[in-house]
Design a protein around this motif. Sequence first.
Motif, PDB file in Angstrom:
ATOM      1  N   ILE A 230       0.838  -1.199   0.000  1.00  0.00           N
ATOM      2  CA  ILE A 230       0.000   0.000   0.000  1.00  0.00           C
ATOM      3  C   ILE A 230       0.871   1.246   0.000  1.00  0.00           C
ATOM      4  CG2 ILE A 230      -1.609   1.358   1.403  1.00  0.00           C
ATOM      5  CD1 ILE A 230      -2.865  -1.278   2.311  1.00  0.00           C
ATOM      6  N   LEU A 231       1.900   1.259   0.856  1.00  0.00           N
ATOM      7  CA  LEU A 231       2.803   2.405   0.934  1.00  0.00           C
ATOM      8  C   LEU A 231       3.462   2.685  -0.409  1.00  0.00           C
ATOM      9  CD1 LEU A 231       4.490   4.506   2.584  1.00  0.00           C
ATOM     10  CD2 LEU A 231       6.174   2.686   2.884  1.00  0.00           C
ATOM     11  N   ILE A 232       4.013   1.665  -1.014  1.00  0.00           N
ATOM     12  CA  ILE A 232       4.752   1.844  -2.268  1.00  0.00           C
ATOM     13  C   ILE A 232       3.824   2.281  -3.394  1.00  0.00           C
ATOM     14  CG2 ILE A 232       6.099   0.645  -4.037  1.00  0.00           C
ATOM     15  CD1 ILE A 232       7.218  -1.122  -1.749  1.00  0.00           C
ATOM     16  N   PHE A 233       2.668   1.629  -3.490  1.00  0.00           N
ATOM     17  CA  PHE A 233       1.764   1.944  -4.586  1.00  0.00           C
ATOM     18  C   PHE A 233       1.242   3.385  -4.487  1.00  0.00           C
ATOM     19  CE2 PHE A 233      -2.633   2.332  -6.095  1.00  0.00           C
ATOM     20  CZ  PHE A 233      -2.411   2.146  -7.456  1.00  0.00           C
ATOM     21  N   ALA A 305       1.059   8.175   2.302  1.00  0.00           N
ATOM     22  CA  ALA A 305       1.894   7.934   1.119  1.00  0.00           C
ATOM     23  C   ALA A 305       1.466   8.807  -0.051  1.00  0.00           C
ATOM     24  CB  ALA A 305       1.824   6.456   0.727  1.00  0.00           C
ATOM     25  N   THR A 306       0.181   9.132  -0.148  1.00  0.00           N
ATOM     26  CA  THR A 306      -0.308   9.963  -1.250  1.00  0.00           C
ATOM     27  C   THR A 306       0.082  11.422  -1.074  1.00  0.00           C
ATOM     28  OG1 THR A 306      -2.208   8.481  -1.541  1.00  0.00           O
ATOM     29  CG2 THR A 306      -2.364  10.674  -2.529  1.00  0.00           C
ATOM     30  N   PHE A 307      -0.035  11.928   0.160  1.00  0.00           N
ATOM     31  CA  PHE A 307       0.178  13.357   0.384  1.00  0.00           C
ATOM     32  C   PHE A 307       1.624  13.724   0.700  1.00  0.00           C
ATOM     33  CE2 PHE A 307      -4.415  13.087   1.133  1.00  0.00           C
ATOM     34  CZ  PHE A 307      -4.851  14.180   0.400  1.00  0.00           C
ATOM     35  N   LEU A 308       2.411  12.796   1.236  1.00  0.00           N
ATOM     36  CA  LEU A 308       3.777  13.130   1.625  1.00  0.00           C
ATOM     37  C   LEU A 308       4.645  13.574   0.446  1.00  0.00           C
ATOM     38  CD1 LEU A 308       5.824  13.369   3.896  1.00  0.00           C
ATOM     39  CD2 LEU A 308       6.395  10.940   3.559  1.00  0.00           C
ATOM     40  N   PRO A 309       4.630  12.876  -0.697  1.00  0.00           N
ATOM     41  CA  PRO A 309       5.421  13.368  -1.832  1.00  0.00           C
ATOM     42  C   PRO A 309       5.020  14.773  -2.273  1.00  0.00           C
ATOM     43  CG  PRO A 309       4.730  11.104  -2.209  1.00  0.00           C
ATOM     44  CD  PRO A 309       3.980  11.593  -1.010  1.00  0.00           C
ATOM     45  N   ALA A 310       3.708  15.038  -2.305  1.00  0.00           N
ATOM     46  CA  ALA A 310       3.238  16.367  -2.702  1.00  0.00           C
ATOM     47  C   ALA A 310       3.717  17.426  -1.714  1.00  0.00           C
ATOM     48  CB  ALA A 310       1.709  16.368  -2.781  1.00  0.00           C
ATOM     49  N   TYR A 311       3.721  17.080  -0.427  1.00  0.00           N
ATOM     50  CA  TYR A 311       4.191  17.997   0.611  1.00  0.00           C
ATOM     51  C   TYR A 311       5.667  18.333   0.402  1.00  0.00           C
ATOM     52  CZ  TYR A 311       5.876  19.299   5.291  1.00  0.00           C
ATOM     53  OH  TYR A 311       6.488  19.918   6.348  1.00  0.00           O
ATOM     54  N   LEU A 312       6.481  17.300   0.207  1.00  0.00           N
ATOM     55  CA  LEU A 312       7.920  17.512   0.028  1.00  0.00           C
ATOM     56  C   LEU A 312       8.220  18.251  -1.276  1.00  0.00           C
ATOM     57  CD1 LEU A 312       9.263  14.053   1.270  1.00  0.00           C
ATOM     58  CD2 LEU A 312       9.340  16.240   2.476  1.00  0.00           C
ATOM     59  N   LEU A 313       7.473  17.913  -2.336  1.00  0.00           N
ATOM     60  CA  LEU A 313       7.701  18.559  -3.626  1.00  0.00           C
ATOM     61  C   LEU A 313       7.169  19.985  -3.666  1.00  0.00           C
ATOM     62  CD1 LEU A 313       6.922  15.505  -5.915  1.00  0.00           C
ATOM     63  CD2 LEU A 313       9.120  16.679  -5.727  1.00  0.00           C
ATOM     64  N   THR A 314       6.532  20.413  -2.577  1.00  0.00           N
ATOM     65  CA  THR A 314       6.087  21.797  -2.452  1.00  0.00           C
ATOM     66  C   THR A 314       7.034  22.599  -1.574  1.00  0.00           C
ATOM     67  OG1 THR A 314       3.766  21.159  -2.719  1.00  0.00           O
ATOM     68  CG2 THR A 314       4.198  23.323  -1.760  1.00  0.00           C
ATOM     69  N   ILE A 315       7.361  22.085  -0.384  1.00  0.00           N
ATOM     70  CA  ILE A 315       8.148  22.891   0.551  1.00  0.00           C
ATOM     71  C   ILE A 315       9.624  22.957   0.177  1.00  0.00           C
ATOM     72  CG2 ILE A 315       6.561  22.444   2.447  1.00  0.00           C
ATOM     73  CD1 ILE A 315       8.708  20.550   3.598  1.00  0.00           C
ATOM     74  N   ILE A 316      10.146  21.942  -0.535  1.00  0.00           N
ATOM     75  CA  ILE A 316      11.568  21.967  -0.887  1.00  0.00           C
ATOM     76  C   ILE A 316      11.858  23.026  -1.960  1.00  0.00           C
ATOM     77  CG2 ILE A 316      13.460  20.627  -1.889  1.00  0.00           C
ATOM     78  CD1 ILE A 316      12.375  18.192  -0.383  1.00  0.00           C
ATOM     79  N   PRO A 317      11.051  23.121  -3.044  1.00  0.00           N
ATOM     80  CA  PRO A 317      11.307  24.207  -4.018  1.00  0.00           C
ATOM     81  C   PRO A 317      10.788  25.564  -3.551  1.00  0.00           C
ATOM     82  CG  PRO A 317      10.142  22.336  -5.016  1.00  0.00           C
ATOM     83  CD  PRO A 317      10.046  22.187  -3.541  1.00  0.00           C
ATOM     84  N   ALA A 318       9.964  25.615  -2.471  1.00  0.00           N
ATOM     85  CA  ALA A 318       9.329  26.875  -2.060  1.00  0.00           C
ATOM     86  C   ALA A 318      10.328  27.989  -1.790  1.00  0.00           C
ATOM     87  CB  ALA A 318       8.437  26.634  -0.838  1.00  0.00           C
ATOM     88  N   PRO A 319      11.450  27.751  -1.097  1.00  0.00           N
ATOM     89  CA  PRO A 319      12.397  28.851  -0.875  1.00  0.00           C
ATOM     90  C   PRO A 319      12.916  29.451  -2.183  1.00  0.00           C
ATOM     91  CG  PRO A 319      12.900  26.990   0.546  1.00  0.00           C
ATOM     92  CD  PRO A 319      11.864  26.521  -0.423  1.00  0.00           C
ATOM     93  N   PHE A 320      13.100  28.596  -3.193  1.00  0.00           N
ATOM     94  CA  PHE A 320      13.537  29.081  -4.503  1.00  0.00           C
ATOM     95  C   PHE A 320      12.510  30.045  -5.080  1.00  0.00           C
ATOM     96  CE2 PHE A 320      13.321  28.686  -9.118  1.00  0.00           C
ATOM     97  CZ  PHE A 320      14.610  29.035  -9.474  1.00  0.00           C
ATOM     98  N   PHE A 321      11.224  29.678  -4.985  1.00  0.00           N
ATOM     99  CA  PHE A 321      10.174  30.553  -5.501  1.00  0.00           C
ATOM    100  C   PHE A 321      10.099  31.845  -4.702  1.00  0.00           C
ATOM    101  CE2 PHE A 321       7.156  29.055  -8.766  1.00  0.00           C
ATOM    102  CZ  PHE A 321       7.824  27.910  -9.159  1.00  0.00           C
TER     103      PHE A 321
END
Length: 400
Positions: A230-233, A305-321
């Motif tokens: 479930i986690l991986i999928f 598992a669904t929301f964690l990637p979206a969270y990381l892919l938002t806050i990591i580039p956020a300082p750049f923006f």
Amino acid sequence: MYKPHIEKTQTKPEVAPYTLWQLVLYFLKLGTIGFGGPVALVGYMFRDLVETRKWISDEDYKDGLALSQLAPGPLAAQLGFYLGYVHYGVLGSTLVGIAFVIPSFLMVVALGWAYQQFGGLSWMQAVFYAVGSSVIGIITFSAYKLTIKTIGKDKVLWVIFGIVALYTAWSETEEILLILGAGVIYWLVKSPPKWPSRTNASIFSLTGESLTHAASSAVSGGSSETLWEILIFFAKAGAFVFGSGIAIVPFLFSGVVKEHQWLTDNQFLDAVAVAMITPGPVVITTGFIGYLVAGFSGASIAALATFLPAYLLTIIPAPFFKKYGRRPGIVHFVTGVTAAASGAIAGAVFVLGKRSIVDIPTLIFALVTLFLLWKVKKASEPVIVLGAAIMGLIVYPLIH
């Protein structure tokens, strides 16, 4: 129309005109009563936080919308993560995300329990019959307001909008390369291009490392094989599927029904219906699916598992923006991406409408909803959805 401020580079966030607690409470409320899916939720955020309360600037909102479209995952949740980050950093993004997601997660878990206890949700067909078409009216109105505000009278942006809208409606998918290409084209038209630095590469390298670490720590070594599956999928669904409400449903169907055979066709359709009649992010259907597969643990891991990637892919580039987002080239690139994103949202309205408006009564439900939102300034979306649900329980048995 938004005119970019390019005379100086923003290096730190300005003083917020609201408290973190106020913002968390707003997203808790939005997650509890925010019906209509990602298009409507994005529209609510613009209306409430930019236009009405003026907590978030138009520029920051557009940056967040563009970043949410560039990264995979649920659009509304990503925008919420970014808006929480604007003035309160990682803490704000984290608390906003939890507040936004937890109400609908608890609702789908409760519905999952009822589904298993009482052998299905036969009444839901009647409810979804009307609610689905009423939701089309809500997202149509939200998409209209968002498009007018975002694009204004710029002819180039309208061309980009039209091309992406037509492609999305025809293909029933959101093509990330098309959205990125729109940003590049508008950049080339409006300002001389410059070679990008290595900042983006390092950002996404760091993102990949963070996702790997998060996936490794999300499930303990003693968890069952099913929970790991479930986690991986669902991590794949959150990390690699662009388009949120459009693209994630066929991806989930392929994996949940065809590959893993966790659910039957009818159970999967019920899961999608549950997500549509509950407030908050539509992608919370993953929590319902996880519950049917492995109980509360399955629901929790699937949602995380669904929301964690979206969270990381938002806050990591956020300082750049936040730091470089006012430079001319980036401003024009973001503007082009935002116009393309608006086109994709408009195309999504058409795609979803084909599935929800299936006869005269459903067309009437959609038109009445649109009329109420257009003419009645204090019209409440939750009240409209509740009224549609009641009408569905009355009308559906008479027709079917």
